[in-house]
Design a protein around this motif. Structure first.
Motif, PDB file in Angstrom:
ATOM      1  N   GLU A 126       0.852  -1.191   0.000  1.00 24.10           N
ATOM      2  CA  GLU A 126       0.000   0.000   0.000  1.00 24.10           C
ATOM      3  C   GLU A 126       0.887   1.240   0.000  1.00 24.10           C
ATOM      4  O   GLU A 126       1.950   1.267   0.601  1.00 24.10           O
ATOM      5  N   THR A 127       0.437   2.262  -0.703  1.00 29.04           N
ATOM      6  CA  THR A 127       1.127   3.551  -0.701  1.00 29.04           C
ATOM      7  C   THR A 127       0.106   4.656  -0.881  1.00 29.04           C
ATOM      8  O   THR A 127      -1.049   4.400  -1.224  1.00 29.04           O
ATOM      9  N   THR A 128       0.544   5.875  -0.656  1.00 25.77           N
ATOM     10  CA  THR A 128      -0.285   7.056  -0.895  1.00 25.77           C
ATOM     11  C   THR A 128       0.508   7.983  -1.798  1.00 25.77           C
ATOM     12  O   THR A 128       1.666   8.291  -1.517  1.00 25.77           O
ATOM     13  N   HIS A 132      -3.984   9.946  -2.941  1.00 29.17           N
ATOM     14  CA  HIS A 132      -4.733   8.699  -3.137  1.00 29.17           C
ATOM     15  C   HIS A 132      -4.004   7.542  -2.471  1.00 29.17           C
ATOM     16  O   HIS A 132      -2.848   7.272  -2.782  1.00 29.17           O
ATOM     17  N   LYS A 133      -4.700   6.843  -1.587  1.00 30.10           N
ATOM     18  CA  LYS A 133      -4.172   5.636  -0.949  1.00 30.10           C
ATOM     19  C   LYS A 133      -4.617   4.451  -1.795  1.00 30.10           C
ATOM     20  O   LYS A 133      -5.803   4.333  -2.133  1.00 30.10           O
ATOM     21  N   ASP A 163      -7.661   1.076  -5.509  1.00 28.27           N
ATOM     22  CA  ASP A 163      -7.973   1.629  -4.189  1.00 28.27           C
ATOM     23  C   ASP A 163      -8.812   0.621  -3.396  1.00 28.27           C
ATOM     24  O   ASP A 163      -9.084  -0.484  -3.880  1.00 28.27           O
ATOM     25  N   GLU A 171      -1.329   7.008 -10.824  1.00 24.01           N
ATOM     26  CA  GLU A 171      -0.815   8.265 -10.297  1.00 24.01           C
ATOM     27  C   GLU A 171       0.583   8.526 -10.837  1.00 24.01           C
ATOM     28  O   GLU A 171       1.432   7.638 -10.825  1.00 24.01           O
TER      29      GLU A 171
END
Length: 175
Positions: A126-128, A132-133, A163, A171
């Motif tokens: 997981e990243t942001t 946006h996560k 997501d 992104e």
């Protein structure tokens, strides 16, 4: 007004395909595959997989295995070179507890990534990015023309994933 709307849709779809990587291979996925990285200067692919100590826990000393698939040389699988490990595709990990590992790719230390386990026992990252996560599936790196080796410069990176609702996410990061 209808012409203007059609023009906007056209520009939106053209911009999506401008960033797409046509003709790139997709590496085989295993149950522990996390994500992969490809770049604009060849089809070789860098794969990241969860290294499990048992079915529910990451290996404390080495929670992520990474390697390269040399698609430009017939699909041979090899470990990262020492230079790739130290300056480009290697990782630095930090155990956070509760079976969560924070890590970063050595060449992008400002983008934290988190290795976690979902409720079904499948590992994911997981990243942001840009607010946006999302769960990361792959990264595409656009290298600046005329740069390579230790002098490689990056024009942009595109992170692909989904997501928490299952919606596809794309992104762009400009270093």
């Amino acid at each position: 007004m209808k012409t203007f709307t059609c023009l906007l849709y056209f520009l939106f779809f053209v911009s999506i395909y401008t960033f797409a990587q046509e003709g790139y291979p997709t590496p085989p996925f295993k149950s522990n595959t996390l994500f992969y990285i490809q770049h604009s200067e060849g089809h070789n692919t860098y794969v990241y997989e969860a290294n499990m100590s048992d079915k529910q826990h990451f290996n404390n000393k080495n929670p992520i295995n990474n390697y390269r698939i040399l698609y430009d040389k017939g699909g041979e699988i090899k470990p990262l070179t020492g230079i790739q490990q130290k300056f480009a595709y290697g990782i630095i990990t930090k155990e956070l507890g509760n079976n969560i590992v924070e890590f970063e790719i050595v060449s992008y230390k400002n983008q934290p990534l988190y290795l976690k386990m979902d409720k079904a026992g499948k590992p994911y990252v997981e990243t942001t990015l840009n607010g946006h996560k999302f769960n990361l599936h792959r990264i595409f790196i656009k290298q600046k023309e005329g740069t390579s080796g230790l002098g490689t410069q990056v024009e942009y990176l595109i992170f692909y994933g989904t997501d928490h609702r299952g919606t596809k996410v794309r992104e762009k990061l400009i270093p």
